[in-house]
Write a protein that holds these residues in place. Sequence first.
Motif, PDB file in Angstrom:
ATOM      1  N   PHE A 440       0.854  -1.184   0.000  1.00 19.06           N
ATOM      2  CA  PHE A 440       0.000   0.000   0.000  1.00 19.06           C
ATOM      3  C   PHE A 440       0.892   1.237   0.000  1.00 19.06           C
ATOM      4  N   PHE A 442       0.815   5.802   0.106  1.00 18.18           N
ATOM      5  CA  PHE A 442       0.363   7.184  -0.065  1.00 18.18           C
ATOM      6  C   PHE A 442       1.250   7.803  -1.137  1.00 18.18           C
ATOM      7  N   VAL A 451      -4.348   7.113  -2.511  1.00 19.86           N
ATOM      8  CA  VAL A 451      -4.315   6.020  -1.538  1.00 19.86           C
ATOM      9  C   VAL A 451      -4.323   4.758  -2.377  1.00 19.86           C
ATOM     10  N   MET A 513      -7.211   5.394   3.906  1.00 18.07           N
ATOM     11  CA  MET A 513      -6.150   4.391   3.805  1.00 18.07           C
ATOM     12  C   MET A 513      -6.410   3.245   4.776  1.00 18.07           C
TER      13      MET A 513
END
Length: 547
Positions: A440, A442, A451, A513
């Motif tokens: 994952f 940002f 996100v 997120m």
Amino acid sequence: MTETRYWWPLELSAELEDELAAHKIRLRDFPVQFDAGLSRQVERSLVDFLARPVQAIVARDSLPYLGHVFVGWGNATVNGAPLLDRVASFVHQDPSGKPYIYQCHPEGDFHPWQTFAYTMMAGIDPEARVGALPFTLREIAQHSTVIRTSAMDDLGHLMYAHAALGLPDTLTFEFNGTPLTLADMMEEAIKAHHFGPFYVCRKFHLTEGLCAIAATYPAFARYQPVAQKFLDGQLEVMLTLSLLVAQLEAVADASLTMDQSRIPALRKAMLIGALLENHLYSAGHVIELAALAMRMGYQVSDVHRSAIHHLLNHFNGCVQRSMTRFAPTAAFLPLGHYRRAMSLYANLHAAAAGQDSAPRAALTGYWADFDASEGTLPELPAAPVDALYNRAAHSAKVRPFFQSVLDEFAQGNSTGMDLYGGFDHFRRLHPDGWPRQMHFEFLDYADRVGVELHFENPDLLPLMDAVAAAIPALQEKFPGIEVHGLRRVDRSQAKIRLYHDAATGPVDISKSMQEFVAFMSPIVSAELHNPAHGIQRSRLDASAAAH
């Protein structure tokens, strides 16, 4: 008069050739003495220079950045642990359990075998285990043979590391699907010297690699004469840099005016500009090459040694006075090679003078303990010559809005994962048990924040295709937010993105997120273990690695 040379990458006018010839005579007739005391002082001060910035550098979680700390500061101690421990999280395993590091890949080495080359230049034992992993550097290198490039001008790090690691000369590599043996590489390296571009470190590493293979393996000893000729050509480039420095010194002491000098013409011919960091980059690489070649038994003439002394004395003074003015995260890259060069050459110089300089200590004696440094440096007055250089600007800071998103996430993080990465525009979350290149993230787009869930390897595309089936449900869960499933045209990477505009505040982006991770993690984990996708176990347990 233009000199006839076997290999010469510069185009100098007849006037510059005459100046260079005269400079060589001066270096021969009036040999420059090496200021070993100043060199050791600067070598120690560069530990203090990086002691604080090293935290941000290792936080970037990038092998090329770690590599330049290795080459410049060795297997340094950072937060109570050796730097080599941090390589562990980049080690993957194939289906049979063999360890490897991705090559020419964002989640691995940028240049083929760059990490292996720089750990060897640092004197780390090839049999050293990487963190808590059961594998040695030599084992990992021996199985990192899939190279995702076909650029034959980028063989230098690999060839040097191959020799330094003592790997068998029968090892075969795969360059973009094409098999390549060591014998093939030697021929390709010679062609690349003559015809290849200079994008990869001005071919300094290519010369190192050619010299190393020819000096290490009896089957390739016949290449030593041509390796010496390429080395001689690089040392002639070094003489040109020494001429440029002499011109700068003459202008600084008012024995020449800038208009009378050859400085603009020399900088143009060497494509070096006015940045001090560029000059250090060239000096560091070529002196590093010279010192390593001397250890291999190649010849470096007295004139070339005089030029080395001239460059080290000059740039040691510049570096000492500029440490508080450098932008550390930009300057440490050229300064890493420069510090390796100065420390290694100083040991060779001491050995030549009959002083103790054990071969192993010559490589490892410069290792830094950043934990023992307070990271304080005195502010020194500039010298006249310093005004003839520019310095790189300090890097941009994280965008305030993006920093607010990261701060909000840090305060309310319910994912059980820490944010990794120290670049200005992204931070990653690495779930345990997932391949490192799937995470994952940002990502700051300057006017928006993503996100995202990244699949940064073509091997993961079947998994991405399966996970993409959840995109409609994801859009339903996040109404009013753009949800994208994106792939590169070449299908080398893919991502699923929630695309937030500026109207969405940091609190809501942070919350999205956490919800995105909670929603997607079980879906991805289930597909990750689906044998139909053929996903290899490609990331070792992160708990065994130091991040």
